[in-house]
Motif scaffolding. Structure first.
Motif, short mmCIF file in Angstrom:
data_model
loop_
_atom_site.label_atom_id
_atom_site.label_comp_id
_atom_site.label_asym_id
_atom_site.label_seq_id
_atom_site.Cartn_x
_atom_site.Cartn_y
_atom_site.Cartn_z
N ARG A 1 7.56 141.22 15.12
CA ARG A 1 7.44 142.14 16.25
C ARG A 1 6.23 143.05 16.07
O ARG A 1 5.52 143.34 17.03
N SER A 2 6.01 143.50 14.83
CA SER A 2 4.83 144.34 14.56
C SER A 2 3.53 143.60 14.84
O SER A 2 2.53 144.19 15.26
N GLU A 3 3.57 142.30 14.63
CA GLU A 3 2.40 141.46 14.89
C GLU A 3 2.18 141.23 16.38
O GLU A 3 1.11 140.79 16.80
N GLY A 4 3.19 141.50 17.19
CA GLY A 4 3.07 141.30 18.63
C GLY A 4 3.89 140.14 19.16
O GLY A 4 3.84 139.84 20.36
N ASP B 1 7.03 138.57 20.64
CA ASP B 1 8.10 139.15 21.45
C ASP B 1 9.39 138.40 21.17
O ASP B 1 9.71 137.41 21.82
#
Length: 535
Positions: free
Chosen positions: A273-276, A278
């Protein structure tokens, strides 16, 4: 008096946004919520006194297997009676559409998950299935995922190989058509045949179709046990390279030797999630899972579906090879028979005379009674019952379940199996009541507002279901009236087919589906549209 209106008066509201309960009345008119306020009882509408209760948005079961049960009288009553007003079907790659090249294989393999298939199905492709749902009054609303296993079986049967270029082109075309016609996304069942035979390029190609339509990819990963980290990385790589939104199915860690690994799993998800990426997940609040007994056998033995497995079990040399395999670890697929042992597996679905007494029994007990090795006993039972057995497996640790439920991005899904056998997993009857009674009221793991959001607004947002999951003016009147101080989940592993108590009423599109704990004859539910947003 205006009979198209009803006033729910005197109670509190938990609106689904995450906010805690507040005092408010709810006025329903023509299937919509027209006001949420302090409303006089003198309004021109029938009044239901809900003093001492809370009005919730209808619960959304994001992980259902009610594909056929929606169309069967009484099939989804266990869901409606606990407050489910939207069922997301087509999960884990299992489904009744598209129809496989050999419908008998599909019925025998997926029947122990979906319930018995009828002799013939009135559709072939997935759009026709959607049309059938649209034309039928349902007890609860429905949202449908395209099941990857069924999609694959409609093209190449249960072949143990990747799709070739022509087959993959057809799969992407059929998937895109289904999404255009209203499917909410694609579901993978990479533990199950034939979906487990898909390679990375096939999964990536299909994920890109889903991403292009702005829909969701729900995924039962290859292993939830020893190779859970590798299986998650496979899914995350697909998401990373395709841009697809992901719903991880039934977030869990299985087998006693993997106890305590849930923080490791959540760290992988948080990093993603931190990486983007979803990604969210669904969780059911139990330490046991349930599926077809065919999943206890190595997938190479299912190259010709359950009929092929039965033919092998009828051949002594091949049965011996299968039994030996059941006692060895498998490369990616989790060997649940070996991991759990016969004492951790319950059996259901018996129809042969003389076998009915085994309904709900542990495999260990049946093997002892028969004087057989447990693996040999399971093989013989599968042969006797023509492969149509369901199992309940005690796989998880309670602390890991609580950790999964605590993750801010976990939704609630029952994974309930609407089988017609006397015994079934209690999650079919108790999931949502259990969250409220056990994990909100008794354990305090979640606040009432947050638990409600995980069962209502967040699922509606993830699956892009408009005007559902919240209590506000203009939203659809899918509502549940219940007492969180008193609600009780009575479905247990000893007695699973019991409805919860203190769910006073359930409204589906403004009509009472249950009232005072009794089901009505309303069929106000429908196949719901999905927002047509793009990635």
């Amino acid at each position: 008096m205006n009979r198209n209106r009803v006033l729910l008066h005197g109670g509190d509201v938990v609106d689904g946004t995450g906010a805690e309960r507040r005092r408010a009345d709810v006025l329903v008119e023509d299937g919509r919520i027209s006001a949420v306020a302090d409303i006089s009882r003198d309004v021109d509408a029938p009044v239901m006194d809900v003093s001492g209760s809370v009005v919730f948005p209808g619960f959304i079961d994001v992980h259902a297997h009610d594909d056929l049960a929606l169309l069967r009288p009484g099939g989804v009553e266990p869901k409606v009676m606990q407050g489910v007003t939207v069922d997301v079907v087509g999960n884990c790659g299992h489904g009744c559409a598209p129809v496989a090249t050999d419908p008998r294989m599909q019925a025998s393999y997926s029947g122990p998950v979906l319930g018995r298939f009828p002799e013939s199905l009135p559709w072939r492709g997935f759009p026709e299935y959607l049309d059938h749902l649209s034309a039928t009054g349902l007890r609860t609303n429905a949202v449908a995922l395209v099941p990857h296993g069924a999609l694959r079986a409609s093209i190449s049967g249960y072949a143990r190989r990747p799709l070739d270029a022509r087959e993959l082109a057809r799969a992407t075309r059929d998937l895109d058509e289904a999404l255009e016609r209203g499917a909410a996304g694609l579901s993978l069942g990479l533990m199950y045949a034939p979906g487990d035979a898909a390679d990375h390029s096939e999964l990536l190609a299909l994920a890109r179709v889903v991403a292009a339509r702005g829909r969701i990819l729900a995924a039962h990963i290859r292993s939830e046990g020893d190779d859970i980290a590798g299986s998650l990385r496979e899914l995350l790589d697909i998401a990373r390279r395709s841009g697809v939104r992901v719903q991880l199915s039934h977030l869990k860690v299985v087998s006693p030797r993997n106890k305590g690994r849930m923080p490791e799993v959540l760290a992988l998800l948080d990093d993603a999630r931190s990486e983007g990426i979803d990604i969210t997940a669904d969780v059911y609040p139990y330490t046991a899972g349930s599926t077809t007994a065919a999943a206890l056998f190595p997938n190479w033995a299912l190259a010709d579906g359950v009929p092929g497995l039965l033919a092998s079990l009828d051949t002594p040399s091949e049965r011996a090879e299968i039994v030996a395999s059941m006692h060895r670890p498998w490369q990616q697929q989790e060997n649940n028979f070996r991991a759990l042992g016969a004492d951790g597996i319950l059996l259901a679905g018996f129809r042969q005379p003389g076998n009915e007494r085994y309904e709900g029994a542990r495999l260990s007990g049946v093997a002892d009674e028969r004087g057989e090795d447990a693996a040999e006993c399971l093989c013989r039972l599968m042969t006797e019952e023509r492969g149509e057995l369901t199992v309940v497996m005690f796989q998880m640790d309670e602390a890991d379940v609580r950790t999964a439920l605590s993750w801010p991005w976990s939704l609630i899904g029952s994974d309930g199996l609407p089988v017609q056998s006397p015994y079934t997993h209690p999650r079919m009857y108790g999931t949502f009541a259990r969250v409220l009674s056990e994990y909100v009221r008794e354990r305090g793991l979640l606040t009432l507002g947050e638990a409600t959001r995980r069962m209502t607004a967040l699922p509606a947002e993830r699956f892009r279901i408009p005007a559902r999951g919240v209590i506000r003016a203009g939203a659809a009147a899918d509502l549940v009236v219940a007492s969180p101080e008193r609600i009780e989940d009575h479905a247990t592993f000893a007695s699973p087919r019991r409805f919860p108590e203190h769910v006073r009423a359930v409204l589906v599109d403004g009509e009472f589906a249950t009232l005072d704990g009794t089901a009505t004859e309303s069929t106000a539910g429908a196949l719901l549209p999905i927002e047509r947003s793009t990635a």
